[in-house]
Scaffold this active site. Structure first.
Site, PDB file in Angstrom:
ATOM      1  N   ARG A 161      34.678  36.702  37.625  1.00 14.13           N
ATOM      2  CA  ARG A 161      35.593  35.616  37.281  1.00 14.13           C
ATOM      3  C   ARG A 161      34.845  34.614  36.416  1.00 14.13           C
ATOM      4  NH1 ARG A 161      36.136  36.579  42.848  1.00 14.13           N
ATOM      5  NH2 ARG A 161      38.151  37.463  43.465  1.00 14.13           N
ATOM      6  N   LYS A 186      35.222  33.653  45.366  1.00 15.82           N
ATOM      7  CA  LYS A 186      36.206  32.857  46.084  1.00 15.82           C
ATOM      8  C   LYS A 186      35.865  32.802  47.569  1.00 15.82           C
ATOM      9  CE  LYS A 186      40.336  33.428  43.195  1.00 15.82           C
ATOM     10  NZ  LYS A 186      41.715  33.957  43.170  1.00 15.82           N
ATOM     11  N   HIS A 259      39.397  36.620  31.680  1.00 16.83           N
ATOM     12  CA  HIS A 259      39.941  37.420  32.776  1.00 16.83           C
ATOM     13  C   HIS A 259      40.387  38.801  32.317  1.00 16.83           C
ATOM     14  CE1 HIS A 259      40.709  36.856  37.032  1.00 16.83           C
ATOM     15  NE2 HIS A 259      41.766  37.634  36.921  1.00 16.83           N
ATOM     16  N   ARG A 262      37.747  41.175  33.061  1.00 12.41           N
ATOM     17  CA  ARG A 262      37.764  41.565  34.471  1.00 12.41           C
ATOM     18  C   ARG A 262      38.753  42.700  34.698  1.00 12.41           C
ATOM     19  NH1 ARG A 262      36.469  39.724  39.573  1.00 12.41           N
ATOM     20  NH2 ARG A 262      38.092  39.735  41.167  1.00 12.41           N
ATOM     21  N   HIS A 285      37.629  41.631  45.617  1.00 11.27           N
ATOM     22  CA  HIS A 285      39.014  41.469  46.064  1.00 11.27           C
ATOM     23  C   HIS A 285      39.059  41.411  47.590  1.00 11.27           C
ATOM     24  CE1 HIS A 285      40.670  43.442  42.145  1.00 11.27           C
ATOM     25  NE2 HIS A 285      40.506  42.135  42.012  1.00 11.27           N
ATOM     26  N   TYR A 294      45.700  48.215  39.642  1.00 17.20           N
ATOM     27  CA  TYR A 294      45.138  48.774  38.412  1.00 17.20           C
ATOM     28  C   TYR A 294      45.471  50.254  38.270  1.00 17.20           C
ATOM     29  CZ  TYR A 294      42.575  44.406  38.173  1.00 17.20           C
ATOM     30  OH  TYR A 294      42.262  43.074  38.108  1.00 17.20           O
TER      31      TYR A 294
END
Length: 337
Positions: A161, A186, A259, A262, A285, A294
């Protein structure tokens, strides 16, 4: 015991509860702060009070509903912004309910306000050919040529990120074999990603050029020597993206941002046969459902699956002529119909 004022509660919420008890990052706390600033200003205007004179009893359930309506219909913000503001108010009123039992009934009603459903945005990614074209077009000479090459290569290699790249420090890199990087993602979670040899060479050259030896020094810096911000990284990516965007077809418009790298990393790993759980850990994730998205957007894998299901394909997935086409008598009869 004196009851806490609204000002003291807001202060403790932002300075203690969010960073110390919930462990939120500074960028998230700023988002919560901005939501409260908008919300309190609107309540003050509606009640014809100054913000500094607002009372806790003036923070009602109806005020929250009015605020959310104004976000959509007056400020003309999107549903995702409305949901983001609501999430911040959910947390704030939960905190008020914990601190003051008298506010619990309001807290419960605010918590029951649902998040609006919004369609997921289109996931844009670069094909392998577009990725190669982008790196081939990067300038080899210039003040920022080495830094920008290392920056874009690192984005593609790690799938990080943009905030994780902005926070990258020298101590997070391990450039000896096997090379890797530790990323602070995160929720304050750390994860490790392997680095390609080409990425290692680019990073070594960049560190030698910048003469960085302080473990806490930023890897990617601006002309003034300060760490590149999220917006600074965004501008560098946008600067170099034009060559690929201009070559995209009308049916596939591209707007390349950090992004997008990514997303591209995830798709290319999936196309290379990397197991989805490995990709989940690679990208950090929380839910496997996020990674599974994806698998739905990569055309290469769909085409490969289609060939495997082709009744006219051999065991290796190669197309072959059906056996009946080799029957001359049958073909003559069909032609006579």
């Amino acid at each position: 015991m004196t009851a806490p004022t609204l000002g003291s509660l807001v202060s403790r919420f932002l300075l203690d509860y969010l960073p110390q008890q919930k462990g939120l990052r500074a960028s998230t706390i700023c988002s919560y702060r901005d939501t409260l600033k908008l919300f309190l200003a609107e309540v003050a205007a509606d009640t014809k009070h100054g913000v500094s004179t607002l009372k806790l009893e003036q923070l009602t359930f109806e005020c929250v509903l009015d605020f959310l309506r104004n976000i959509e219909h007056v400020r003309h913000n999107g549903i995702s912004t409305r949901n983001q503001r609501l999430a911040a108010l959910h947390t704030f009123f939960e905190y008020l309910g914990r601190q003051l039992p008298d506010m619990l009934h309001v807290s419960e009603r605010v918590a029951a306000i649902p998040i609006k459903r919004v369609p997921l945005p289109e996931t844009c990614f670069l094909t392998r050919e577009e990725t190669q074209r982008l790196f081939a077009k990067l300038p080899e000479q210039g003040r920022y040529a080495l830094r920008d090459y290392a920056l874009l290569l690192f984005l593609y290699n790690s799938g990080a990120r943009v905030q994780e790249v902005a926070d990258l420090r020298l101590e997070h890199l391990a450039l000896e074999q096997p090379p890797s990087v530790r990323l602070h993602g995160k929720g304050g979670k750390w994860r490790s990603c392997p680095l390609w040899d080409e990425t290692v060479r680019a990073l070594r050259a960049l560190l030698d050029e910048q003469r960085i030896d302080d473990p806490e020094a930023a890897v990617f810096t601006s002309a003034s020597g300060k760490p590149l911000t999220r917006f600074g990284i965004y501008k560098r990516v946008r600067k170099h993206a034009a060559c690929v965007e201009e070559g995209s077809t009308a049916s596939r418009s591209l707007r390349i941002t950090p992004h997008v790298f990514r997303h591209s990393t995830a798709v290319h790993l999936l196309e290379a046969g990397v197991e989805v759980n490995v990709i989940r850990g690679w990208l950090g994730h929380v839910s496997l459902d996020t990674t599974n998205r994806y698998a739905e957007i990569t055309v290469r894998m769909k085409e490969a699956a289609l060939k495997l299901c082709d009744p006219c394909a051999d065991a290796g997935g190669r197309s072959r002529q059906p056996g009946w086409r080799n029957d001359a008598d049958l073909m003559t009869w069909l032609a006579s119909l």
